[in-house]
Design an enzyme around this catalytic site. Structure first.
Site, PDB file in Angstrom:
ATOM      1  CB  CYS A   8      -0.979  -0.011   1.171  1.00  0.00           C
ATOM      2  SG  CYS A   8      -0.269   0.252   2.807  1.00  0.00           S
ATOM      3  NE  ARG A  14      -4.710   1.253   1.550  1.00  0.00           N
ATOM      4  CZ  ARG A  14      -4.579   1.860   0.390  1.00  0.00           C
ATOM      5  NH1 ARG A  14      -5.463   1.645  -0.570  1.00  0.00           N
ATOM      6  NH2 ARG A  14      -3.579   2.687   0.171  1.00  0.00           N
ATOM      7  CG  ASP A 121      -5.274   4.776   2.823  1.00  0.00           C
ATOM      8  OD1 ASP A 121      -5.364   4.363   3.999  1.00  0.00           O
ATOM      9  OD2 ASP A 121      -4.240   5.303   2.365  1.00  0.00           O
TER      10      ASP A 121
END
Length: 153
Positions: A8, A14, A121
């Site tokens: 990420c 994440r 996100d």
């Protein structure tokens, strides 16, 4: 050993969430000697920082501990992994532009669940529950895919 790296932007929300969810799935299947898992970020901005407190909080509900995990940036050595799994289109682009002649399979996580969309996100959305659910779904399907492709158990 099959190497999987989740990617990420900052490696605090994440991708570490995916790393530890996937590790738990692998352990439950008894595949920890077949698959190695880690996570990285495409940005250096969070490098050295611990996993986001909300990510730690939601994972603790599922008895998943991220102790000792600190954000790391994707390195050239990481690009040699078998699977580079991006959380969104921007991270996918950033991975692909660094790859040269590489055998890695590079996709967004939800593609393994036959969904052509990003994992949002939670650093910006603050919706860590939806992120967890999407990551769980993607990891579950990724594990099925890897087990089938590599004829594991």
């Amino acid at each position: 050993m099959i190497k999987v790296i989740f990617v990420c932007l900052g490696n605090i929300c994440r991708s570490p969430m995916a790393e530890f969810v996937f590790k738990k799935m692998i352990e439950e299947e008894g595949l920890q000697n077949e698959i190695i898992v880690s996570s990285r970020g495409t940005s250096y901005e969070e490098e050295g920082n611990p996993v986001h407190y909300k990510t730690r909080e939601i994972l603790s509900k599922y008895r998943i501990d991220t102790k000792g995990k600190y954000a790391q940036r994707l390195s050239d050595e990481d690009l040699k992994a078998d699977y580079l799994i991006a959380m969104d289109e921007n991270n996918l682009y950033n991975i692909k532009r660094r790859l040269k002649n590489n055998k890695a399979e590079v996709k967004r996580l939800l593609e393994y669940a036959d969904e052509e969309r990003d994992i949002k996100d939670p650093y910006y959305t603050l919706d860590f529950n939806t992120t967890y659910n999407d990551i769980y779904k993607g990891c579950k399907e990724l594990l099925k895919y890897i087990k089938n492709k590599h004829k594991l158990l």
